[in-house]
Design a protein around this motif. Structure first.
Motif: not given
Length: 134
Positions: A18, A22, A32, A34, A39
């Motif tokens: 991640t 990201d 994004r 979660d 993710v």
């Protein structure tokens, strides 16, 4: 409608993957999200990119050239953007496979770089503008 709805990738270390994905996906305009056990990132609520923890820990990394994942190319708007995304990936912990350069074997306009993460996942940043009208 997008051609691809979503792409899911299994990784050994979800927090590490991640952290590597990201900055790149956010710079490409993805948001994004979660969730419990994954993710994901999406762009405009459409194309989604999802990371999942591997079912069997320690089964990676993937080896480029073996059956399975080859690479995913992200088209960007200029050579400068290829260079910028390459630097961004390296700062996020990716390894350079090929530094930005021209690839005349594809087209005389093709400029790209390739990076790989800890899981052996390879991505490309590429710029290939249309041929000028003659």
């Amino acid at each position: 409608m997008p051609v691809f709805d979503h792409l899911g990738i299994s990784v050994d270390d979800l927090p590490r993957a991640t952290a590597q994905f990201d900055p790149i996906l956010q710079a490409l305009g993805f948001q994004r999200h979660d969730a419990d056990g994954s993710v994901s990132w999406d762009r405009d609520g459409e194309t989604e990119f999802i990371l999942y923890p591997a079912r069997d820990a320690g089964t990676g990394p993937h080896q480029h050239g073996r059956v399975g994942w080859q690479h995913l190319a992200f088209a960007v708007d200029s050579r400068d953007e290829v260079d910028r995304f390459h630097r961004l990936a390296l700062a996020a912990g990716w390894s350079a496979v090929r530094d930005p350069k021209e690839y005349p074997r594809f087209t005389d306009r093709y400029y790209a770089s390739f990076v790989e993460d800890d899981n052996g996942i390879r991505i490309e940043f590429m710029y290939n503008p249309p041929r000028a009208a003659e």
